[in-house]
Scaffold this motif. Structure first.
Motif, PDB file in Angstrom:
ATOM      1  N   ILE A   1     -16.048   1.162  13.541  1.00 27.40           N
ATOM      2  CA  ILE A   1     -14.541   1.751  13.062  1.00 27.40           C
ATOM      3  C   ILE A   1     -14.577   3.156  14.344  1.00 27.40           C
ATOM      4  CG2 ILE A   1     -12.357   3.222  12.110  1.00 27.40           C
ATOM      5  CD1 ILE A   1     -13.125   1.015  10.097  1.00 27.40           C
ATOM      6  N   SER A   2     -14.049   3.725  15.063  1.00 24.63           N
ATOM      7  CA  SER A   2     -13.692   5.337  15.605  1.00 24.63           C
ATOM      8  C   SER A   2     -11.875   4.984  14.641  1.00 24.63           C
ATOM      9  CB  SER A   2     -13.538   4.882  17.052  1.00 24.63           C
ATOM     10  OG  SER A   2     -13.094   5.982  17.455  1.00 24.63           O
ATOM     11  N   LEU A   3     -12.605   6.430  13.845  1.00 30.47           N
ATOM     12  CA  LEU A   3     -11.130   6.514  12.946  1.00 30.47           C
ATOM     13  C   LEU A   3      -9.809   7.211  14.005  1.00 30.47           C
ATOM     14  CD1 LEU A   3     -12.519   7.275   9.885  1.00 30.47           C
ATOM     15  CD2 LEU A   3     -11.223   4.875  10.508  1.00 30.47           C
ATOM     16  N   HIS A   4     -10.652   8.323  14.861  1.00 30.70           N
ATOM     17  CA  HIS A   4      -9.407   9.183  14.952  1.00 30.70           C
ATOM     18  C   HIS A   4      -9.676   9.559  16.688  1.00 30.70           C
ATOM     19  CE1 HIS A   4      -8.406  10.942  11.241  1.00 30.70           C
ATOM     20  NE2 HIS A   4      -9.555  11.141  11.060  1.00 30.70           N
ATOM     21  N   ALA A   5     -10.768   8.967  17.763  1.00 29.61           N
ATOM     22  CA  ALA A   5     -10.860   9.168  18.695  1.00 29.61           C
ATOM     23  C   ALA A   5     -10.251   8.393  19.628  1.00 29.61           C
ATOM     24  CB  ALA A   5     -12.593   9.853  19.282  1.00 29.61           C
ATOM     25  N   GLN A   6     -10.806   6.420  19.005  1.00 25.59           N
ATOM     26  CA  GLN A   6      -9.917   5.960  19.247  1.00 25.59           C
ATOM     27  C   GLN A   6     -10.617   5.687  20.422  1.00 25.59           C
ATOM     28  OE1 GLN A   6      -5.715   5.298  20.821  1.00 25.59           O
ATOM     29  NE2 GLN A   6      -4.927   5.262  17.769  1.00 25.59           N
ATOM     30  N   ASP A   7     -12.199   5.376  20.274  1.00 19.13           N
ATOM     31  CA  ASP A   7     -13.128   5.477  21.469  1.00 19.13           C
ATOM     32  C   ASP A   7     -13.739   4.319  21.066  1.00 19.13           C
ATOM     33  OD1 ASP A   7     -15.477   5.209  22.708  1.00 19.13           O
ATOM     34  OD2 ASP A   7     -15.754   7.527  22.533  1.00 19.13           O
ATOM     35  N   ALA A   8     -13.807   3.276  22.307  1.00 24.02           N
ATOM     36  CA  ALA A   8     -13.908   2.014  22.039  1.00 24.02           C
ATOM     37  C   ALA A   8     -15.877   1.645  21.479  1.00 24.02           C
ATOM     38  CB  ALA A   8     -13.698   1.144  23.032  1.00 24.02           C
ATOM     39  N   THR A   9     -16.002   2.763  22.979  1.00 23.29           N
ATOM     40  CA  THR A   9     -17.893   3.471  22.475  1.00 23.29           C
ATOM     41  C   THR A   9     -18.229   3.406  21.166  1.00 23.29           C
ATOM     42  OG1 THR A   9     -18.260   3.282  25.305  1.00 23.29           O
ATOM     43  CG2 THR A   9     -20.173   4.068  23.859  1.00 23.29           C
ATOM     44  N   GLN A  10     -17.152   4.204  21.161  1.00 27.61           N
ATOM     45  CA  GLN A  10     -18.167   4.609  19.610  1.00 27.61           C
ATOM     46  C   GLN A  10     -18.199   3.897  19.091  1.00 27.61           C
ATOM     47  OE1 GLN A  10     -15.586   7.711  17.339  1.00 27.61           O
ATOM     48  NE2 GLN A  10     -17.380   8.731  17.657  1.00 27.61           N
ATOM     49  N   ALA A  11     -16.604   3.250  18.472  1.00 32.68           N
ATOM     50  CA  ALA A  11     -16.540   1.931  17.441  1.00 32.68           C
ATOM     51  C   ALA A  11     -17.783   0.654  17.723  1.00 32.68           C
ATOM     52  CB  ALA A  11     -15.597   1.338  17.704  1.00 32.68           C
ATOM     53  N   ALA A  12     -17.949   0.241  18.999  1.00 34.14           N
ATOM     54  CA  ALA A  12     -18.521  -0.741  19.225  1.00 34.14           C
ATOM     55  C   ALA A  12     -20.373   0.015  19.072  1.00 34.14           C
ATOM     56  CB  ALA A  12     -18.785  -1.059  21.099  1.00 34.14           C
ATOM     57  N   VAL A  13     -20.686   0.723  19.313  1.00 39.45           N
ATOM     58  CA  VAL A  13     -22.093   1.733  19.037  1.00 39.45           C
ATOM     59  C   VAL A  13     -22.204   1.704  17.215  1.00 39.45           C
ATOM     60  CG1 VAL A  13     -23.924   3.433  18.745  1.00 39.45           C
ATOM     61  CG2 VAL A  13     -22.499   2.808  20.855  1.00 39.45           C
ATOM     62  N   ARG A  14     -21.605   2.141  15.980  1.00 43.50           N
ATOM     63  CA  ARG A  14     -21.318   2.265  14.704  1.00 43.50           C
ATOM     64  C   ARG A  14     -20.960   0.433  14.955  1.00 43.50           C
ATOM     65  NH1 ARG A  14     -16.856   6.571  14.402  1.00 43.50           N
ATOM     66  NH2 ARG A  14     -18.390   7.991  14.801  1.00 43.50           N
ATOM     67  N   ALA A  15     -20.637  -0.540  15.243  1.00 41.33           N
ATOM     68  CA  ALA A  15     -21.115  -2.247  14.841  1.00 41.33           C
ATOM     69  C   ALA A  15     -22.165  -2.254  14.963  1.00 41.33           C
ATOM     70  CB  ALA A  15     -20.129  -2.555  16.013  1.00 41.33           C
ATOM     71  N   VAL A  16     -22.539  -2.107  16.121  1.00 44.34           N
ATOM     72  CA  VAL A  16     -23.975  -2.677  16.727  1.00 44.34           C
ATOM     73  C   VAL A  16     -25.273  -2.106  15.444  1.00 44.34           C
ATOM     74  CG1 VAL A  16     -25.716  -2.244  18.092  1.00 44.34           C
ATOM     75  CG2 VAL A  16     -23.517  -3.498  18.920  1.00 44.34           C
TER      76      VAL A  16
ATOM     77  N   ALA B   1     -19.030  -6.580  26.548  1.00 44.45           N
ATOM     78  CA  ALA B   1     -17.791  -6.298  25.736  1.00 44.45           C
ATOM     79  C   ALA B   1     -16.653  -7.801  25.752  1.00 44.45           C
ATOM     80  CB  ALA B   1     -17.437  -4.663  26.105  1.00 44.45           C
ATOM     81  N   VAL B   2     -15.831  -7.874  24.990  1.00 46.28           N
ATOM     82  CA  VAL B   2     -15.318  -9.365  25.048  1.00 46.28           C
ATOM     83  C   VAL B   2     -13.931  -8.770  24.217  1.00 46.28           C
ATOM     84  CG1 VAL B   2     -16.242 -10.742  25.197  1.00 46.28           C
ATOM     85  CG2 VAL B   2     -15.863 -10.129  22.712  1.00 46.28           C
ATOM     86  N   VAL B   3     -12.803  -8.976  24.314  1.00 43.77           N
ATOM     87  CA  VAL B   3     -11.549  -8.602  23.807  1.00 43.77           C
ATOM     88  C   VAL B   3     -11.309  -9.212  22.284  1.00 43.77           C
ATOM     89  CG1 VAL B   3      -9.241  -9.695  23.988  1.00 43.77           C
ATOM     90  CG2 VAL B   3     -10.190  -9.051  26.102  1.00 43.77           C
ATOM     91  N   GLY B   4     -11.340  -8.340  21.362  1.00 41.92           N
ATOM     92  CA  GLY B   4     -11.471  -8.918  20.107  1.00 41.92           C
ATOM     93  C   GLY B   4     -10.958  -8.164  19.404  1.00 41.92           C
ATOM     94  N   GLY B   5     -11.444  -7.286  17.888  1.00 47.74           N
ATOM     95  CA  GLY B   5     -11.905  -6.274  16.988  1.00 47.74           C
ATOM     96  C   GLY B   5     -10.205  -6.177  16.645  1.00 47.74           C
ATOM     97  N   LEU B   6      -9.820  -4.744  16.584  1.00 49.58           N
ATOM     98  CA  LEU B   6      -8.528  -4.731  15.521  1.00 49.58           C
ATOM     99  C   LEU B   6      -7.787  -2.729  16.047  1.00 49.58           C
ATOM    100  CD1 LEU B   6      -6.016  -5.808  14.277  1.00 49.58           C
ATOM    101  CD2 LEU B   6      -7.984  -4.553  11.697  1.00 49.58           C
ATOM    102  N   GLU B   7      -7.228  -2.690  16.456  1.00 44.07           N
ATOM    103  CA  GLU B   7      -6.333  -1.671  15.966  1.00 44.07           C
ATOM    104  C   GLU B   7      -5.140  -1.486  14.674  1.00 44.07           C
ATOM    105  OE1 GLU B   7      -5.715   0.852  19.661  1.00 44.07           O
ATOM    106  OE2 GLU B   7      -4.955  -1.271  20.604  1.00 44.07           O
ATOM    107  N   ALA B   8      -5.877  -0.237  13.985  1.00 44.96           N
ATOM    108  CA  ALA B   8      -4.862  -0.574  12.468  1.00 44.96           C
ATOM    109  C   ALA B   8      -3.901   0.413  13.034  1.00 44.96           C
ATOM    110  CB  ALA B   8      -6.019  -0.063  11.328  1.00 44.96           C
ATOM    111  N   ALA B   9      -2.827   0.565  12.561  1.00 43.01           N
ATOM    112  CA  ALA B   9      -1.941   1.344  13.260  1.00 43.01           C
ATOM    113  C   ALA B   9      -1.886   2.783  12.085  1.00 43.01           C
ATOM    114  CB  ALA B   9      -1.075   0.862  13.338  1.00 43.01           C
ATOM    115  N   GLU B  10      -1.716   4.087  11.818  1.00 39.57           N
ATOM    116  CA  GLU B  10      -1.502   4.720  11.094  1.00 39.57           C
ATOM    117  C   GLU B  10       0.517   5.091  11.499  1.00 39.57           C
ATOM    118  OE1 GLU B  10      -2.845   7.449   9.094  1.00 39.57           O
ATOM    119  OE2 GLU B  10      -4.009   5.561   9.167  1.00 39.57           O
ATOM    120  N   PRO B  11       0.072   5.250   9.955  1.00 38.19           N
ATOM    121  CA  PRO B  11       2.209   5.622   9.221  1.00 38.19           C
ATOM    122  C   PRO B  11       2.539   6.670   9.968  1.00 38.19           C
ATOM    123  CG  PRO B  11       0.348   4.791   7.486  1.00 38.19           C
ATOM    124  CD  PRO B  11      -0.521   5.284   8.752  1.00 38.19           C
TER     125      PRO B  11
END
Length: 119
Positions: free
Chosen positions: A14-29, A83-93
């Motif tokens: 998860i990239s909590l605040h930066a919405q950085d796809a590479t950061q989230a992908a690295v963390r997933a791996v 990288a393929v289409v997938g994952g999720l974006e969880a909206a913040e209120p």
């Protein structure tokens, strides 16, 4: 991918605040790697250096992933990252979103059929 798949691990990042796809992908791996042990290779007389590694990461916008940066976190083998289409974006209120990536890490080795004996 040549050979037989020996290992399949999944992870989430998860990239909590930066919405950085590479950061989230690295963390997933990295999450997937923490679930796996390569003790099997030594037990079977194989070298982890000889394995081919296939990584598939799912993120909402795959074009934003630096696949070379993701490959750099893999400690062994010859990586093939896509990288393929997938994952999720969880909206913040209050606005914004958290980007969630999923990863599948697969390790392939030369077919070992007939190389082991019953014992």
């Amino acid at each position: 991918m040549a050979g037989k798949r020996l290992i399949l691990e999944m992870g989430q990042g998860i990239s909590l605040h930066a919405q950085d796809a590479t950061q989230a992908a690295v963390r997933a791996v990295e999450d997937a790697l923490r679930h796996s042990s390569l003790a099997l290779f030594g037990t079977c007389g194989l070298s982890a250096k000889d394995m081919a590694v296939k990584v598939t990461v799912g993120v909402p916008r795959p074009e934003e992933v630096d696949v070379a940066g993701v490959a750099a976190v893999l400690p062994h083998g010859a990586p093939d990252v896509r990288a393929v289409v997938g994952g999720l974006e969880a909206a913040e209120p209050g606005g914004g979103a958290h980007l969630i990536a999923t990863a599948a890490v697969e390790a392939f080795v030369e077919d070992q059929a007939g190389k082991w004996r019953k014992g």
